[in-house]
Design a protein around this motif. Structure first.
Motif, PDB file in Angstrom:
ATOM      1  N   VAL A  67      -2.823 -11.878 -11.426  1.00 38.12           N
ATOM      2  CA  VAL A  67      -3.102 -10.975 -10.305  1.00 38.12           C
ATOM      3  C   VAL A  67      -4.611 -10.767 -10.290  1.00 38.12           C
ATOM      4  CG1 VAL A  67      -2.721  -8.690  -9.314  1.00 38.12           C
ATOM      5  CG2 VAL A  67      -0.850  -9.864 -10.497  1.00 38.12           C
ATOM      6  N   GLU A  68      -5.262 -11.330  -9.307  1.00 35.50           N
ATOM      7  CA  GLU A  68      -6.728 -11.287  -9.251  1.00 35.50           C
ATOM      8  C   GLU A  68      -7.216  -9.883  -8.873  1.00 35.50           C
ATOM      9  OE1 GLU A  68      -8.269 -13.849 -10.234  1.00 35.50           O
ATOM     10  OE2 GLU A  68      -6.951 -15.572  -9.866  1.00 35.50           O
ATOM     11  N   GLU A  69      -8.437  -9.578  -9.272  1.00 40.88           N
ATOM     12  CA  GLU A  69      -8.997  -8.263  -8.964  1.00 40.88           C
ATOM     13  C   GLU A  69      -9.044  -8.017  -7.455  1.00 40.88           C
ATOM     14  OE1 GLU A  69     -12.313  -6.862 -11.239  1.00 40.88           O
ATOM     15  OE2 GLU A  69     -13.070  -5.645  -9.576  1.00 40.88           O
ATOM     16  N   HIS A  70      -9.364  -9.056  -6.682  1.00 36.81           N
ATOM     17  CA  HIS A  70      -9.439  -8.828  -5.225  1.00 36.81           C
ATOM     18  C   HIS A  70      -8.062  -8.486  -4.661  1.00 36.81           C
ATOM     19  CE1 HIS A  70      -7.633 -12.615  -3.724  1.00 36.81           C
ATOM     20  NE2 HIS A  70      -8.159 -13.171  -4.788  1.00 36.81           N
ATOM     21  N   THR A  71      -6.998  -8.981  -5.298  1.00 31.49           N
ATOM     22  CA  THR A  71      -5.649  -8.656  -4.838  1.00 31.49           C
ATOM     23  C   THR A  71      -5.328  -7.183  -5.111  1.00 31.49           C
ATOM     24  OG1 THR A  71      -4.979 -10.926  -5.308  1.00 31.49           O
ATOM     25  CG2 THR A  71      -3.216  -9.309  -5.018  1.00 31.49           C
ATOM     26  N   VAL A  72      -5.762  -6.685  -6.268  1.00 31.13           N
ATOM     27  CA  VAL A  72      -5.541  -5.270  -6.590  1.00 31.13           C
ATOM     28  C   VAL A  72      -6.287  -4.385  -5.590  1.00 31.13           C
ATOM     29  CG1 VAL A  72      -5.873  -3.469  -8.337  1.00 31.13           C
ATOM     30  CG2 VAL A  72      -5.191  -5.780  -9.029  1.00 31.13           C
ATOM     31  N   ARG A  73      -7.513  -4.768  -5.274  1.00 35.46           N
ATOM     32  CA  ARG A  73      -8.296  -3.966  -4.324  1.00 35.46           C
ATOM     33  C   ARG A  73      -7.694  -4.045  -2.918  1.00 35.46           C
ATOM     34  NH1 ARG A  73     -13.243  -2.098  -6.170  1.00 35.46           N
ATOM     35  NH2 ARG A  73     -13.674  -2.698  -8.319  1.00 35.46           N
ATOM     36  N   GLU A  74      -7.176  -5.224  -2.564  1.00 33.81           N
ATOM     37  CA  GLU A  74      -6.508  -5.381  -1.265  1.00 33.81           C
ATOM     38  C   GLU A  74      -5.253  -4.512  -1.223  1.00 33.81           C
ATOM     39  OE1 GLU A  74      -5.609  -9.493  -0.568  1.00 33.81           O
ATOM     40  OE2 GLU A  74      -4.707  -9.098   1.399  1.00 33.81           O
ATOM     41  N   LEU A  75      -4.532  -4.472  -2.356  1.00 33.62           N
ATOM     42  CA  LEU A  75      -3.338  -3.626  -2.445  1.00 33.62           C
ATOM     43  C   LEU A  75      -3.709  -2.157  -2.251  1.00 33.62           C
ATOM     44  CD1 LEU A  75      -0.390  -2.965  -3.158  1.00 33.62           C
ATOM     45  CD2 LEU A  75      -1.001  -3.220  -5.581  1.00 33.62           C
ATOM     46  N   TYR A  76      -4.733  -1.696  -2.947  1.00 38.25           N
ATOM     47  CA  TYR A  76      -5.132  -0.291  -2.783  1.00 38.25           C
ATOM     48  C   TYR A  76      -5.531  -0.007  -1.341  1.00 38.25           C
ATOM     49  CZ  TYR A  76      -7.349   4.194  -3.048  1.00 38.25           C
ATOM     50  OH  TYR A  76      -7.659   5.503  -2.797  1.00 38.25           O
ATOM     51  N   ASP A  77      -6.308  -0.926  -0.754  1.00 35.96           N
ATOM     52  CA  ASP A  77      -6.782  -0.698   0.617  1.00 35.96           C
ATOM     53  C   ASP A  77      -5.655  -0.769   1.646  1.00 35.96           C
ATOM     54  OD1 ASP A  77      -9.414  -0.042   0.178  1.00 35.96           O
ATOM     55  OD2 ASP A  77     -10.079  -2.137   0.135  1.00 35.96           O
ATOM     56  N   LEU A  78      -4.489  -1.220   1.230  1.00 37.67           N
ATOM     57  CA  LEU A  78      -3.327  -1.198   2.115  1.00 37.67           C
ATOM     58  C   LEU A  78      -2.519   0.098   1.922  1.00 37.67           C
ATOM     59  CD1 LEU A  78      -1.735  -2.845   4.207  1.00 37.67           C
ATOM     60  CD2 LEU A  78      -0.473  -3.879   2.311  1.00 37.67           C
ATOM     61  N   PHE A  79      -2.122   0.378   0.691  1.00 36.61           N
ATOM     62  CA  PHE A  79      -1.196   1.517   0.522  1.00 36.61           C
ATOM     63  C   PHE A  79      -1.901   2.859   0.617  1.00 36.61           C
ATOM     64  CE2 PHE A  79      -1.911   3.511  -3.546  1.00 36.61           C
ATOM     65  CZ  PHE A  79      -2.371   2.534  -4.401  1.00 36.61           C
ATOM     66  N   LYS A  80      -3.234   2.869   0.496  1.00 35.18           N
ATOM     67  CA  LYS A  80      -3.957   4.154   0.576  1.00 35.18           C
ATOM     68  C   LYS A  80      -3.726   4.853   1.915  1.00 35.18           C
ATOM     69  CE  LYS A  80      -8.337   2.436   2.477  1.00 35.18           C
ATOM     70  NZ  LYS A  80      -9.768   2.153   2.223  1.00 35.18           N
ATOM     71  N   TRP A  81      -3.321   4.091   2.949  1.00 35.69           N
ATOM     72  CA  TRP A  81      -3.125   4.673   4.275  1.00 35.69           C
ATOM     73  C   TRP A  81      -1.810   5.428   4.423  1.00 35.69           C
ATOM     74  CZ3 TRP A  81      -7.498   5.226   6.400  1.00 35.69           C
ATOM     75  CH2 TRP A  81      -8.480   4.246   6.330  1.00 35.69           C
ATOM     76  N   GLY A  82      -0.915   5.327   3.475  1.00 33.11           N
ATOM     77  CA  GLY A  82       0.362   6.039   3.572  1.00 33.11           C
ATOM     78  C   GLY A  82       0.149   7.540   3.644  1.00 33.11           C
ATOM     79  N   PRO A  83       1.015   8.251   4.367  1.00 36.48           N
ATOM     80  CA  PRO A  83       0.787   9.683   4.597  1.00 36.48           C
ATOM     81  C   PRO A  83       1.079  10.556   3.369  1.00 36.48           C
ATOM     82  CG  PRO A  83       2.874   9.006   5.579  1.00 36.48           C
ATOM     83  CD  PRO A  83       2.221   7.755   5.053  1.00 36.48           C
ATOM     84  N   THR A  84       0.247  11.597   3.186  1.00 33.78           N
ATOM     85  CA  THR A  84       0.483  12.622   2.162  1.00 33.78           C
ATOM     86  C   THR A  84       0.220  13.992   2.789  1.00 33.78           C
ATOM     87  OG1 THR A  84      -1.818  12.372   1.412  1.00 33.78           O
ATOM     88  CG2 THR A  84      -0.135  11.166   0.177  1.00 33.78           C
ATOM     89  N   SER A  85       0.708  15.039   2.142  1.00 35.94           N
ATOM     90  CA  SER A  85       0.548  16.410   2.644  1.00 35.94           C
ATOM     91  C   SER A  85      -0.925  16.713   2.885  1.00 35.94           C
ATOM     92  CB  SER A  85       1.058  17.417   1.619  1.00 35.94           C
ATOM     93  OG  SER A  85       2.438  17.300   1.430  1.00 35.94           O
ATOM     94  N   ALA A  86      -1.277  16.981   4.127  1.00 34.01           N
ATOM     95  CA  ALA A  86      -2.662  17.309   4.486  1.00 34.01           C
ATOM     96  C   ALA A  86      -3.647  16.266   3.959  1.00 34.01           C
ATOM     97  CB  ALA A  86      -3.046  18.712   3.985  1.00 34.01           C
ATOM     98  N   ASN A  87      -3.184  15.022   3.868  1.00 32.97           N
ATOM     99  CA  ASN A  87      -4.021  13.907   3.381  1.00 32.97           C
ATOM    100  C   ASN A  87      -4.567  14.182   1.984  1.00 32.97           C
ATOM    101  OD1 ASN A  87      -5.193  11.314   3.789  1.00 32.97           O
ATOM    102  ND2 ASN A  87      -7.170  12.259   4.189  1.00 32.97           N
ATOM    103  N   SER A  88      -3.777  14.848   1.139  1.00 27.45           N
ATOM    104  CA  SER A  88      -4.263  15.278  -0.170  1.00 27.45           C
ATOM    105  C   SER A  88      -4.421  14.137  -1.164  1.00 27.45           C
ATOM    106  CB  SER A  88      -3.315  16.335  -0.750  1.00 27.45           C
ATOM    107  OG  SER A  88      -1.979  15.885  -0.713  1.00 27.45           O
ATOM    108  N   CYS A  89      -3.710  13.043  -0.977  1.00 25.74           N
ATOM    109  CA  CYS A  89      -3.890  11.835  -1.815  1.00 25.74           C
ATOM    110  C   CYS A  89      -4.040  12.160  -3.300  1.00 25.74           C
ATOM    111  CB  CYS A  89      -5.119  11.056  -1.350  1.00 25.74           C
ATOM    112  SG  CYS A  89      -5.106  10.544   0.381  1.00 25.74           S
ATOM    113  N   PRO A  90      -3.063  12.855  -3.912  1.00 26.53           N
ATOM    114  CA  PRO A  90      -3.256  13.301  -5.294  1.00 26.53           C
ATOM    115  C   PRO A  90      -3.095  12.209  -6.350  1.00 26.53           C
ATOM    116  CG  PRO A  90      -1.082  13.938  -4.535  1.00 26.53           C
ATOM    117  CD  PRO A  90      -1.803  13.355  -3.338  1.00 26.53           C
TER     118      PRO A  90
END
Lengths: 197, 197
Positions: free
Chosen positions: B28-51
Protein backbone atom coordinates in the motif's frame (compact mmCIF):
# COMPACT_ATOMS: atom_id res chain seq x y z
CA UNK A 1 -8.72 -7.50 -8.60
CA UNK A 2 -10.96 -4.43 -8.70
CA UNK A 3 -9.46 -0.99 -9.08
CA UNK A 4 -10.82 2.33 -7.86
CA UNK A 5 -14.36 3.29 -8.72
CA UNK A 6 -14.69 5.92 -11.46
CA UNK A 7 -14.12 9.49 -10.30
CA UNK A 8 -17.81 10.54 -10.58
CA UNK A 9 -18.72 7.68 -8.23
CA UNK A 10 -16.13 8.82 -5.68
CA UNK A 11 -17.65 12.31 -6.00
CA UNK A 12 -21.16 10.94 -5.38
CA UNK A 13 -20.05 9.00 -2.29
CA UNK A 14 -17.72 11.55 -0.70
CA UNK A 15 -16.25 14.45 -2.61
CA UNK A 16 -19.30 16.38 -3.79
CA UNK A 17 -21.87 14.70 -1.51
CA UNK A 18 -23.28 17.13 1.03
CA UNK A 19 -25.50 17.07 4.11
CA UNK A 20 -28.98 18.34 3.20
CA UNK A 21 -31.55 20.11 5.38
CA UNK A 22 -34.05 20.87 2.60
CA UNK A 23 -35.69 18.30 0.39
CA UNK A 24 -37.30 17.97 -3.02
CA UNK A 25 -40.84 16.59 -3.24
CA UNK A 26 -39.64 13.20 -4.44
CA UNK A 27 -40.69 10.52 -1.92
CA UNK A 28 -38.50 7.70 -0.61
CA UNK A 29 -40.36 4.54 -1.55
CA UNK A 30 -40.51 1.55 0.77
CA UNK A 31 -38.65 -0.61 -1.75
CA UNK A 32 -35.80 1.93 -1.70
CA UNK A 33 -35.53 1.68 2.09
CA UNK A 34 -35.43 -2.11 1.86
CA UNK A 35 -32.84 -1.92 -0.93
CA UNK A 36 -30.78 0.42 1.26
CA UNK A 37 -30.89 -2.00 4.19
CA UNK A 38 -29.98 -4.93 1.95
CA UNK A 39 -26.93 -2.98 0.81
CA UNK A 40 -25.47 -1.57 4.02
CA UNK A 41 -26.23 -4.65 6.12
CA UNK A 42 -23.13 -6.27 4.56
CA UNK A 43 -20.72 -3.79 6.18
CA UNK A 44 -18.35 -5.42 8.69
CA UNK A 45 -18.95 -5.43 12.47
CA UNK A 46 -17.12 -7.10 15.38
CA UNK A 47 -17.73 -10.85 15.05
CA UNK A 48 -20.66 -9.96 12.76
CA UNK A 49 -22.55 -8.71 15.82
CA UNK A 50 -24.69 -6.23 13.84
CA UNK A 51 -25.90 -4.40 16.99
CA UNK A 52 -27.64 -1.49 15.20
CA UNK A 53 -31.42 -1.30 15.09
CA UNK A 54 -33.50 1.05 12.96
CA UNK A 55 -36.83 2.85 13.10
CA UNK A 56 -37.69 4.29 9.69
CA UNK A 57 -39.97 7.22 10.56
CA UNK A 58 -42.21 8.14 7.64
CA UNK A 59 -45.74 8.68 9.04
CA UNK A 60 -47.00 12.15 9.91
CA UNK A 61 -47.50 10.99 13.51
CA UNK A 62 -44.00 9.51 13.74
CA UNK A 63 -42.39 12.61 12.30
CA UNK A 64 -44.30 14.88 14.68
CA UNK A 65 -43.30 12.77 17.67
CA UNK A 66 -39.64 12.61 16.66
CA UNK A 67 -39.55 16.33 15.83
CA UNK A 68 -41.01 17.16 19.26
CA UNK A 69 -38.01 15.38 20.84
CA UNK A 70 -35.39 17.10 18.66
CA UNK A 71 -33.40 20.27 19.19
CA UNK A 72 -35.34 23.27 17.95
CA UNK A 73 -33.12 23.79 14.90
CA UNK A 74 -33.62 20.16 13.86
CA UNK A 75 -37.45 20.07 14.11
CA UNK A 76 -38.24 21.58 10.70
CA UNK A 77 -35.70 19.27 9.04
CA UNK A 78 -37.46 16.18 10.40
CA UNK A 79 -40.91 17.46 9.49
CA UNK A 80 -39.79 18.32 5.96
CA UNK A 81 -37.84 15.15 5.15
CA UNK A 82 -39.61 12.26 3.41
CA UNK A 83 -38.16 9.91 6.00
CA UNK A 84 -35.92 10.05 9.06
CA UNK A 85 -34.25 6.92 10.38
CA UNK A 86 -33.43 6.50 14.06
CA UNK A 87 -30.18 4.54 14.39
CA UNK A 88 -30.05 2.75 17.74
CA UNK A 89 -28.19 -0.25 19.14
CA UNK A 90 -29.53 -3.18 21.08
CA UNK A 91 -27.67 -3.87 24.33
CA UNK A 92 -29.15 -7.38 24.15
CA UNK A 93 -27.32 -8.04 20.86
CA UNK A 94 -25.17 -10.81 22.43
CA UNK A 95 -28.27 -13.04 22.30
CA UNK A 96 -28.17 -12.89 18.48
CA UNK A 97 -24.61 -14.27 18.25
CA UNK A 98 -25.57 -17.95 17.83
CA UNK A 99 -27.56 -16.87 14.77
CA UNK A 100 -25.09 -14.31 13.40
CA UNK A 101 -21.88 -16.23 14.07
CA UNK A 102 -22.85 -19.89 13.84
CA UNK A 103 -19.28 -21.24 14.05
CA UNK A 104 -18.62 -19.81 17.54
CA UNK A 105 -21.91 -18.26 18.58
CA UNK A 106 -22.07 -19.36 22.20
CA UNK A 107 -18.44 -18.37 22.78
CA UNK A 108 -19.05 -14.91 21.32
CA UNK A 109 -22.30 -14.56 23.27
CA UNK A 110 -20.40 -15.12 26.52
CA UNK A 111 -17.56 -12.82 25.47
CA UNK A 112 -19.95 -9.95 24.74
CA UNK A 113 -21.76 -10.68 28.06
CA UNK A 114 -18.67 -9.73 30.08
CA UNK A 115 -19.22 -6.55 32.14
CA UNK A 116 -19.13 -3.39 30.03
CA UNK A 117 -18.33 -5.14 26.75
CA UNK A 118 -21.82 -5.00 25.20
CA UNK A 119 -22.13 -1.24 25.74
CA UNK A 120 -18.88 -0.22 24.06
CA UNK A 121 -19.24 -2.85 21.32
CA UNK A 122 -22.78 -1.71 20.53
CA UNK A 123 -21.80 1.95 20.42
CA UNK A 124 -18.73 1.37 18.25
CA UNK A 125 -20.32 -1.05 15.82
CA UNK A 126 -23.75 0.57 15.78
CA UNK A 127 -22.04 3.82 14.78
CA UNK A 128 -20.05 2.01 12.10
CA UNK A 129 -23.32 0.64 10.75
CA UNK A 130 -24.72 4.18 10.77
CA UNK A 131 -21.74 5.25 8.68
CA UNK A 132 -22.35 2.41 6.26
CA UNK A 133 -26.00 3.48 6.02
CA UNK A 134 -25.00 7.05 5.07
CA UNK A 135 -22.55 6.02 2.35
CA UNK A 136 -24.85 3.28 1.04
CA UNK A 137 -27.69 5.81 0.77
CA UNK A 138 -25.46 8.04 -1.33
CA UNK A 139 -24.46 5.05 -3.44
CA UNK A 140 -28.16 4.59 -4.23
CA UNK A 141 -28.58 8.25 -5.19
CA UNK A 142 -30.20 9.35 -1.92
CA UNK A 143 -29.08 12.32 0.16
CA UNK A 144 -28.61 12.29 3.94
CA UNK A 145 -29.04 14.74 6.79
CA UNK A 146 -27.54 13.12 9.91
CA UNK A 147 -28.15 14.77 13.31
CA UNK A 148 -27.42 14.07 16.97
CA UNK A 149 -29.26 17.02 18.49
CA UNK A 150 -32.25 15.35 20.16
CA UNK A 151 -33.41 13.97 23.50
CA UNK A 152 -32.00 10.44 23.46
CA UNK A 153 -33.88 9.28 26.56
CA UNK A 154 -37.13 10.69 25.18
CA UNK A 155 -36.63 8.98 21.83
CA UNK A 156 -35.83 5.70 23.61
CA UNK A 157 -39.07 5.96 25.60
CA UNK A 158 -41.13 6.89 22.54
CA UNK A 159 -39.68 4.47 19.97
CA UNK A 160 -37.85 1.72 21.88
CA UNK A 161 -40.08 1.18 24.93
CA UNK A 162 -39.89 -2.33 26.40
CA UNK A 163 -36.55 -3.07 24.73
CA UNK A 164 -32.86 -2.61 25.54
CA UNK A 165 -32.32 -0.53 22.41
CA UNK A 166 -30.67 2.87 22.90
CA UNK A 167 -30.85 5.62 20.29
CA UNK A 168 -27.54 6.82 18.85
CA UNK A 169 -28.23 9.36 16.10
CA UNK A 170 -30.88 10.14 13.51
CA UNK A 171 -30.61 10.73 9.77
CA UNK A 172 -33.03 12.37 7.36
CA UNK A 173 -33.20 10.62 3.99
CA UNK A 174 -34.52 11.97 0.73
CA UNK A 175 -33.51 13.79 -2.39
CA UNK A 176 -31.90 17.11 -1.44
CA UNK A 177 -33.09 20.40 -2.83
CA UNK A 178 -30.25 21.58 -5.12
CA UNK A 179 -28.07 24.49 -3.99
CA UNK A 180 -29.46 24.56 -0.44
CA UNK A 181 -26.46 23.24 1.59
CA UNK A 182 -24.31 25.71 3.49
CA UNK A 183 -20.86 26.47 2.06
CA UNK A 184 -18.63 23.52 2.78
CA UNK A 185 -16.47 23.63 5.91
CA UNK A 186 -12.76 22.75 5.79
CA UNK A 187 -11.30 19.44 6.92
CA UNK A 188 -8.11 18.66 8.83
CA UNK A 189 -5.08 18.00 6.63
CA UNK A 190 -3.58 14.51 6.52
CA UNK A 191 -0.82 15.61 8.90
CA UNK A 192 -3.19 17.36 11.31
CA UNK A 193 -5.30 14.19 11.59
CA UNK A 194 -2.55 11.61 11.81
CA UNK A 195 0.91 10.30 11.09
CA UNK A 196 2.78 7.27 9.81
CA UNK A 197 4.51 4.94 12.30
CA UNK B 1 -29.73 14.20 -9.91
CA UNK B 2 -27.46 11.15 -9.63
CA UNK B 3 -28.94 7.69 -9.65
CA UNK B 4 -27.62 4.52 -8.05
CA UNK B 5 -24.04 3.49 -8.78
CA UNK B 6 -23.71 0.56 -11.21
CA UNK B 7 -24.28 -2.85 -9.67
CA UNK B 8 -20.59 -3.93 -9.80
CA UNK B 9 -19.69 -0.82 -7.79
CA UNK B 10 -22.30 -1.69 -5.14
CA UNK B 11 -20.78 -5.17 -5.06
CA UNK B 12 -17.29 -3.76 -4.56
CA UNK B 13 -18.41 -1.48 -1.71
CA UNK B 14 -20.76 -3.83 0.11
CA UNK B 15 -22.22 -6.95 -1.48
CA UNK B 16 -19.16 -8.98 -2.39
CA UNK B 17 -16.60 -7.06 -0.29
CA UNK B 18 -15.20 -9.17 2.53
CA UNK B 19 -13.02 -8.80 5.60
CA UNK B 20 -9.54 -10.17 4.87
CA UNK B 21 -7.00 -11.68 7.25
CA UNK B 22 -4.48 -12.75 4.59
CA UNK B 23 -2.81 -10.42 2.13
CA UNK B 24 -1.18 -10.48 -1.28
CA UNK B 25 2.38 -9.12 -1.62
CA UNK B 26 1.19 -5.89 -3.21
CA UNK B 27 2.20 -2.95 -0.99
CA UNK B 28 0.00 0.00 0.00
CA UNK B 29 1.88 3.04 -1.26
CA UNK B 30 2.01 6.27 0.71
CA UNK B 31 0.17 8.14 -2.05
CA UNK B 32 -2.67 5.62 -1.76
CA UNK B 33 -2.99 6.28 1.98
CA UNK B 34 -3.10 10.02 1.35
CA UNK B 35 -5.65 9.52 -1.44
CA UNK B 36 -7.72 7.43 0.98
CA UNK B 37 -7.64 10.16 3.63
CA UNK B 38 -8.52 12.84 1.07
CA UNK B 39 -11.57 10.78 0.13
CA UNK B 40 -13.07 9.71 3.45
CA UNK B 41 -12.31 13.01 5.21
CA UNK B 42 -15.40 14.43 3.46
CA UNK B 43 -17.83 12.16 5.32
CA UNK B 44 -20.21 14.06 7.61
CA UNK B 45 -19.65 14.48 11.37
CA UNK B 46 -21.50 16.45 14.07
CA UNK B 47 -20.88 20.13 13.32
CA UNK B 48 -17.92 19.00 11.18
CA UNK B 49 -16.07 18.11 14.39
CA UNK B 50 -13.91 15.42 12.72
CA UNK B 51 -12.73 13.95 16.05
CA UNK B 52 -10.97 10.88 14.60
CA UNK B 53 -7.19 10.67 14.54
CA UNK B 54 -5.11 8.10 12.71
CA UNK B 55 -1.78 6.33 13.06
CA UNK B 56 -0.89 4.51 9.86
CA UNK B 57 1.39 1.70 11.06
CA UNK B 58 3.67 0.47 8.26
CA UNK B 59 7.18 0.09 9.75
CA UNK B 60 8.43 -3.25 11.02
CA UNK B 61 8.88 -1.71 14.48
CA UNK B 62 5.39 -0.22 14.50
CA UNK B 63 3.79 -3.48 13.40
CA UNK B 64 5.68 -5.46 16.05
CA UNK B 65 4.64 -3.03 18.76
CA UNK B 66 1.00 -2.99 17.70
CA UNK B 67 0.92 -6.78 17.30
CA UNK B 68 2.32 -7.22 20.81
CA UNK B 69 -0.69 -5.28 22.15
CA UNK B 70 -3.29 -7.23 20.16
CA UNK B 71 -5.28 -10.32 21.02
CA UNK B 72 -3.33 -13.43 20.14
CA UNK B 73 -5.52 -14.29 17.16
CA UNK B 74 -4.99 -10.81 15.71
CA UNK B 75 -1.18 -10.69 15.97
CA UNK B 76 -0.33 -12.54 12.77
CA UNK B 77 -2.87 -10.45 10.84
CA UNK B 78 -1.12 -7.22 11.87
CA UNK B 79 2.34 -8.60 11.13
CA UNK B 80 1.24 -9.83 7.70
CA UNK B 81 -0.70 -6.79 6.52
CA UNK B 82 1.10 -4.10 4.49
CA UNK B 83 -0.39 -1.47 6.80
CA UNK B 84 -2.66 -1.28 9.84
CA UNK B 85 -4.33 1.98 10.78
CA UNK B 86 -5.18 2.81 14.40
CA UNK B 87 -8.43 4.79 14.48
CA UNK B 88 -8.61 6.93 17.60
CA UNK B 89 -10.47 10.06 18.65
CA UNK B 90 -9.15 13.20 20.27
CA UNK B 91 -11.04 14.23 23.41
CA UNK B 92 -9.54 17.70 22.87
CA UNK B 93 -11.34 17.99 19.52
CA UNK B 94 -13.52 20.91 20.75
CA UNK B 95 -10.43 23.14 20.39
CA UNK B 96 -10.49 22.56 16.62
CA UNK B 97 -14.04 23.90 16.21
CA UNK B 98 -13.06 27.51 15.38
CA UNK B 99 -11.06 26.10 12.48
CA UNK B 100 -13.51 23.39 11.38
CA UNK B 101 -16.74 25.37 11.81
CA UNK B 102 -15.76 29.00 11.18
CA UNK B 103 -19.34 30.33 11.22
CA UNK B 104 -20.03 29.30 14.83
CA UNK B 105 -16.72 27.89 16.06
CA UNK B 106 -16.62 29.39 19.54
CA UNK B 107 -20.25 28.46 20.21
CA UNK B 108 -19.63 24.86 19.14
CA UNK B 109 -16.41 24.72 21.13
CA UNK B 110 -18.33 25.64 24.28
CA UNK B 111 -21.16 23.24 23.48
CA UNK B 112 -18.75 20.30 23.08
CA UNK B 113 -16.98 21.38 26.30
CA UNK B 114 -20.08 20.66 28.40
CA UNK B 115 -19.55 17.73 30.79
CA UNK B 116 -19.62 14.36 29.04
CA UNK B 117 -20.39 15.75 25.59
CA UNK B 118 -16.90 15.45 24.10
CA UNK B 119 -16.58 11.77 25.05
CA UNK B 120 -19.84 10.58 23.47
CA UNK B 121 -19.44 12.88 20.45
CA UNK B 122 -15.89 11.67 19.83
CA UNK B 123 -16.87 8.00 20.12
CA UNK B 124 -19.92 8.36 17.86
CA UNK B 125 -18.30 10.49 15.19
CA UNK B 126 -14.88 8.89 15.38
CA UNK B 127 -16.58 5.54 14.72
CA UNK B 128 -18.54 7.04 11.83
CA UNK B 129 -15.26 8.26 10.36
CA UNK B 130 -13.86 4.75 10.79
CA UNK B 131 -16.83 3.45 8.80
CA UNK B 132 -16.18 6.02 6.08
CA UNK B 133 -12.54 4.91 6.00
CA UNK B 134 -13.52 1.27 5.45
CA UNK B 135 -15.94 1.98 2.61
CA UNK B 136 -13.64 4.58 1.02
CA UNK B 137 -10.80 2.03 1.06
CA UNK B 138 -13.00 -0.42 -0.79
CA UNK B 139 -13.99 2.32 -3.24
CA UNK B 140 -10.28 2.70 -4.04
CA UNK B 141 -9.86 -1.05 -4.59
CA UNK B 142 -8.27 -1.79 -1.22
CA UNK B 143 -9.40 -4.52 1.18
CA UNK B 144 -9.91 -4.09 4.92
CA UNK B 145 -9.51 -6.20 8.03
CA UNK B 146 -11.04 -4.24 10.95
CA UNK B 147 -10.48 -5.51 14.51
CA UNK B 148 -11.22 -4.42 18.06
CA UNK B 149 -9.41 -7.19 19.92
CA UNK B 150 -6.44 -5.33 21.43
CA UNK B 151 -5.31 -3.59 24.62
CA UNK B 152 -6.71 -0.08 24.17
CA UNK B 153 -4.83 1.40 27.14
CA UNK B 154 -1.59 -0.15 25.96
CA UNK B 155 -2.06 1.20 22.43
CA UNK B 156 -2.87 4.64 23.83
CA UNK B 157 0.35 4.60 25.86
CA UNK B 158 2.43 3.34 22.94
CA UNK B 159 1.02 5.46 20.11
CA UNK B 160 -0.84 8.42 21.68
CA UNK B 161 1.38 9.29 24.69
CA UNK B 162 1.17 12.93 25.76
CA UNK B 163 -2.16 13.48 23.97
CA UNK B 164 -5.85 13.12 24.80
CA UNK B 165 -6.38 10.71 21.90
CA UNK B 166 -8.03 7.37 22.76
CA UNK B 167 -7.82 4.35 20.47
CA UNK B 168 -11.12 3.00 19.14
CA UNK B 169 -10.40 0.18 16.68
CA UNK B 170 -7.72 -0.88 14.22
CA UNK B 171 -7.97 -1.87 10.57
CA UNK B 172 -5.53 -3.78 8.37
CA UNK B 173 -5.33 -2.40 4.84
CA UNK B 174 -3.99 -4.11 1.75
CA UNK B 175 -4.98 -6.26 -1.17
CA UNK B 176 -6.58 -9.43 0.13
CA UNK B 177 -5.39 -12.87 -0.88
CA UNK B 178 -8.19 -14.29 -3.04
CA UNK B 179 -10.40 -17.05 -1.62
CA UNK B 180 -9.05 -16.74 1.92
CA UNK B 181 -12.04 -15.21 3.78
CA UNK B 182 -14.22 -17.46 5.92
CA UNK B 183 -17.65 -18.38 4.54
CA UNK B 184 -19.89 -15.36 4.91
CA UNK B 185 -22.08 -15.14 8.01
CA UNK B 186 -25.78 -14.26 7.76
CA UNK B 187 -27.27 -10.84 8.51
CA UNK B 188 -30.47 -9.87 10.29
CA UNK B 189 -33.47 -9.46 8.02
CA UNK B 190 -34.98 -6.00 7.52
CA UNK B 191 -37.74 -6.85 9.97
CA UNK B 192 -35.40 -8.30 12.57
CA UNK B 193 -33.30 -5.13 12.51
CA UNK B 194 -36.04 -2.54 12.43
CA UNK B 195 -39.51 -1.30 11.56
CA UNK B 196 -41.37 1.56 9.93
CA UNK B 197 -43.10 4.14 12.12
Amino acid sequence: MPGALPSPSLDQLFRTARTYNEWSDRPVEEHTVRELYDLFKWGPTSANSCPARFVWVRSAEGKAQLASLAAELNRPKILAAPLTVIIGHDLEFPETMPKLFPARGEMMRQMFRQPGVAEITAMRNGSLQGGYLIIAARALGLDCGPMSGFDNAGVDAAFFAGTHIKSNFICCLGYGKPNTPFPRNPRLSFDEAGRFA
